[in-house]
Design an enzyme around this catalytic site. Sequence first.
Site, PDB file in Angstrom:
ATOM      1  N   LYS A  79       0.819  -1.216   0.000  1.00  0.00           N
ATOM      2  CA  LYS A  79       0.000   0.000   0.000  1.00  0.00           C
ATOM      3  C   LYS A  79       0.852   1.265   0.000  1.00  0.00           C
ATOM      4  O   LYS A  79       0.597   2.196  -0.778  1.00  0.00           O
ATOM      5  CB  LYS A  79      -0.942  -0.016   1.207  1.00  0.00           C
ATOM      6  CG  LYS A  79      -1.796   1.229   1.394  1.00  0.00           C
ATOM      7  CD  LYS A  79      -2.935   0.991   2.343  1.00  0.00           C
ATOM      8  CE  LYS A  79      -2.518   0.379   3.633  1.00  0.00           C
ATOM      9  NZ  LYS A  79      -1.585   1.238   4.419  1.00  0.00           N
ATOM     10  N   THR A  81       3.917   1.504  -0.967  1.00  0.00           N
ATOM     11  CA  THR A  81       4.645   1.530  -2.233  1.00  0.00           C
ATOM     12  C   THR A  81       3.778   2.114  -3.344  1.00  0.00           C
ATOM     13  O   THR A  81       4.238   2.938  -4.144  1.00  0.00           O
ATOM     14  CB  THR A  81       5.100   0.102  -2.606  1.00  0.00           C
ATOM     15  OG1 THR A  81       5.883  -0.426  -1.526  1.00  0.00           O
ATOM     16  CG2 THR A  81       5.925   0.097  -3.885  1.00  0.00           C
ATOM     17  N   ARG A 102       2.251   8.638   6.800  1.00  0.00           N
ATOM     18  CA  ARG A 102       2.555   8.560   8.227  1.00  0.00           C
ATOM     19  C   ARG A 102       4.032   8.255   8.460  1.00  0.00           C
ATOM     20  O   ARG A 102       4.711   7.762   7.583  1.00  0.00           O
ATOM     21  CB  ARG A 102       1.716   7.458   8.893  1.00  0.00           C
ATOM     22  CG  ARG A 102       0.230   7.734   8.922  1.00  0.00           C
ATOM     23  CD  ARG A 102      -0.524   6.515   9.416  1.00  0.00           C
ATOM     24  NE  ARG A 102      -0.294   5.374   8.528  1.00  0.00           N
ATOM     25  CZ  ARG A 102      -0.446   4.102   8.890  1.00  0.00           C
ATOM     26  NH1 ARG A 102      -0.832   3.805  10.123  1.00  0.00           N
ATOM     27  NH2 ARG A 102      -0.223   3.129   8.032  1.00  0.00           N
ATOM     28  N   LYS A 113       6.848  -6.179  10.779  1.00  0.00           N
ATOM     29  CA  LYS A 113       6.071  -5.562   9.710  1.00  0.00           C
ATOM     30  C   LYS A 113       6.953  -4.787   8.728  1.00  0.00           C
ATOM     31  O   LYS A 113       6.693  -4.729   7.533  1.00  0.00           O
ATOM     32  CB  LYS A 113       4.995  -4.638  10.288  1.00  0.00           C
ATOM     33  CG  LYS A 113       4.114  -3.983   9.240  1.00  0.00           C
ATOM     34  CD  LYS A 113       3.057  -3.107   9.897  1.00  0.00           C
ATOM     35  CE  LYS A 113       2.232  -2.376   8.845  1.00  0.00           C
ATOM     36  NZ  LYS A 113       3.000  -1.332   8.156  1.00  0.00           N
ATOM     37  N   ALA A 281      -3.582   1.835  12.645  1.00  0.00           N
ATOM     38  CA  ALA A 281      -4.997   1.797  12.266  1.00  0.00           C
ATOM     39  C   ALA A 281      -5.755   0.656  12.938  1.00  0.00           C
ATOM     40  O   ALA A 281      -6.982   0.657  12.944  1.00  0.00           O
ATOM     41  CB  ALA A 281      -5.136   1.677  10.754  1.00  0.00           C
ATOM     42  N   PHE A 309      -3.501  -0.211   7.188  1.00  0.00           N
ATOM     43  CA  PHE A 309      -4.098  -1.530   7.054  1.00  0.00           C
ATOM     44  C   PHE A 309      -5.217  -1.535   6.009  1.00  0.00           C
ATOM     45  O   PHE A 309      -5.195  -0.754   5.071  1.00  0.00           O
ATOM     46  CB  PHE A 309      -4.562  -2.071   8.409  1.00  0.00           C
ATOM     47  CG  PHE A 309      -3.433  -2.359   9.357  1.00  0.00           C
ATOM     48  CD1 PHE A 309      -2.380  -3.178   8.970  1.00  0.00           C
ATOM     49  CD2 PHE A 309      -3.391  -1.802  10.620  1.00  0.00           C
ATOM     50  CE1 PHE A 309      -1.326  -3.457   9.830  1.00  0.00           C
ATOM     51  CE2 PHE A 309      -2.335  -2.067  11.496  1.00  0.00           C
ATOM     52  CZ  PHE A 309      -1.303  -2.900  11.095  1.00  0.00           C
ATOM     53  N   PHE A 389       3.160  -9.238  -9.258  1.00  0.00           N
ATOM     54  CA  PHE A 389       4.334  -9.995  -8.853  1.00  0.00           C
ATOM     55  C   PHE A 389       4.744 -10.918  -9.990  1.00  0.00           C
ATOM     56  O   PHE A 389       3.901 -11.345 -10.801  1.00  0.00           O
ATOM     57  CB  PHE A 389       4.045 -10.826  -7.588  1.00  0.00           C
ATOM     58  CG  PHE A 389       4.124 -10.051  -6.299  1.00  0.00           C
ATOM     59  CD1 PHE A 389       5.154 -10.251  -5.395  1.00  0.00           C
ATOM     60  CD2 PHE A 389       3.146  -9.106  -5.978  1.00  0.00           C
ATOM     61  CE1 PHE A 389       5.228  -9.539  -4.216  1.00  0.00           C
ATOM     62  CE2 PHE A 389       3.207  -8.395  -4.800  1.00  0.00           C
ATOM     63  CZ  PHE A 389       4.257  -8.608  -3.905  1.00  0.00           C
ATOM     64  N   TRP A 417       6.948  -0.948  -7.792  1.00  0.00           N
ATOM     65  CA  TRP A 417       8.095  -1.423  -7.020  1.00  0.00           C
ATOM     66  C   TRP A 417       9.323  -1.516  -7.928  1.00  0.00           C
ATOM     67  O   TRP A 417      10.409  -1.077  -7.566  1.00  0.00           O
ATOM     68  CB  TRP A 417       7.807  -2.787  -6.397  1.00  0.00           C
ATOM     69  CG  TRP A 417       8.871  -3.215  -5.421  1.00  0.00           C
ATOM     70  CD1 TRP A 417       8.862  -3.045  -4.062  1.00  0.00           C
ATOM     71  CD2 TRP A 417      10.119  -3.866  -5.719  1.00  0.00           C
ATOM     72  NE1 TRP A 417      10.018  -3.530  -3.504  1.00  0.00           N
ATOM     73  CE2 TRP A 417      10.815  -4.048  -4.502  1.00  0.00           C
ATOM     74  CE3 TRP A 417      10.722  -4.301  -6.890  1.00  0.00           C
ATOM     75  CZ2 TRP A 417      12.062  -4.656  -4.426  1.00  0.00           C
ATOM     76  CZ3 TRP A 417      11.984  -4.909  -6.823  1.00  0.00           C
ATOM     77  CH2 TRP A 417      12.641  -5.088  -5.600  1.00  0.00           C
TER      78      TRP A 417
END
Length: 564
Positions: A79, A81, A102, A113, A281, A309, A389, A417
């Site tokens: 998210k 990224t 954030r 994480k 969140a 999230f 991916f 990415w």
Amino acid sequence: MSTSVEKTIKSDLDIAKNASMKHIQEIAEALHLSDEAYDAYGKYKAKVSLDVLKQPNQTKNGKLILVTAISPTSAGEGKSTVTVGLGDALKKLGKNAVIAMREPSLGPVMGVKGGACGGGYAQVLPMDDINLHFTGDIHAITTAHNALSALIDNHIHQGNALNIDPRRIIWKRVLDMNDRALRNVVIGLGGPVQGVPREDGFDITVASEIMAILCLAEDEKDLKRRLAKVVIGYTYKREPITVEQLQVEGALTLLLKDAIKPNLVQTIEHTPAFVHGGPFANIAHGCNSVIATKMALKLGDYVVTEAGFGADLGAEKFLHIKSRSAGIQPDAVVIVATIRALKMHGGEPKNELAIENVEALQKGFENLKKHCENMASFGLPFVVALNRFVTDSDAELATFAELCAEQNIPYELTEVWGKGGDGGVNLAKKLLTVIENNDLEFSFLYDVSDTIPNKIRMVAQKIYGAKDVDFSSKAQKQMQEIEKNGWSHLPICIAKTQYSFSDDPSKLGRPTDFTITVRELKPSVGAGFIVALTGDVMTMPGLPKAPAALQMDVDDNGEAIGLF
């Protein structure tokens, strides 16, 4: 070796270290900020003055794009990224784009994480600084929070003129680290000169009400006003005690006078980015600061922001808490998904995600479908960003396209990415079309004047898909206290596992016929919401068996290594 292979094998930190950054003065000048409008923190970071918000704006505020995601899995969704890559893509299309995100907490950075700077060629820089101490904002919040704790205990030790009941102090201490051993502690041991013994505990700093207040405050005056309203506990007669009664809101504001200023940095492609505030969140409201968002909207034509999230948590709280408080709303939403994560929601084990499984994808698609329905229920246009991916098979991609077509869900493949802004151009183009053609009308799902049980049930049933909500006897008593004290008009911030629509993290996909259990209610009067703790969610996480910290070090040149 080909460029694509090189990009594949590089770590995020390697990519960040090899990126060429512009001096922060150039980034500030691109936003038309004068030298007096910001203070540089070295070459690549700056604090921007709140006076920028007071300057007359000759143009309309920019368009706000909210990036959210499906329910997160250990397979990763990307998210942050996509947030960064989309900002870069809009810039490539000639748009005046600004990003608002954030700040990372050291707890997940050292845990499992990871950071919050994006990844690959879609990152905000300097990523090692941002993921570690940055400009000290979270440390300032930790200090202000714990200063209040010290002042509370000192007040009791010095005679307790306010008759604070030590058994009913709800203000815990905080630490910016995952440390399960500190969840429940006893303080004040050692005799009369050491203070009054009582039970206490620690939350992680990002769960602090002061973090929420900093992120929802409009300016320094509003910050002080909100701090004064914080409820720290109750008297022996069960009357609430506030910071204002302790007369320390001025001292707390002083400790936060620099932290309230937004941080300006840049992406790998030199798109301006405000990185400010960091509430989780799952246990808080999960959005960057109102001040940073409004400053970005003032300075940019398109602002890309994120909420933590899945959309059932961060996006719901962005809309019901941040939008309501700040008087802003998104012009469109991006919902990030991956084939891998959807297959996990469909029951495929993580170690088999590289194997083609169309059936698992079809089943897991229900999770994405529910998040799309939820955003539509607010009257918001959306686009799904499918983060591609290399393991995604042609059959899986074709199936995803068919499922989106059947549900009339707009989507675009993204490859930010590996390709940076170039990998998000198609997403940006589709998003611009959606914004330009939007004829929907935004609306909240509940009215703040409704009862606490009705507000919680509305979110649980409408957003989560729950059958009902159960309230523990403790929560019911707390509800009566909240109503008696006149706080029941506040919006609700539900603390819930991020992994499931339910309060059971093992129920992936789109569970049905479940009940949400509210075990506790906590008034965050200064922040302006009521926290409803559900299931087993913890406000102080623990570290995993093999924390990411085990891989971290500095090299002989003092440079970070192992930081993702």
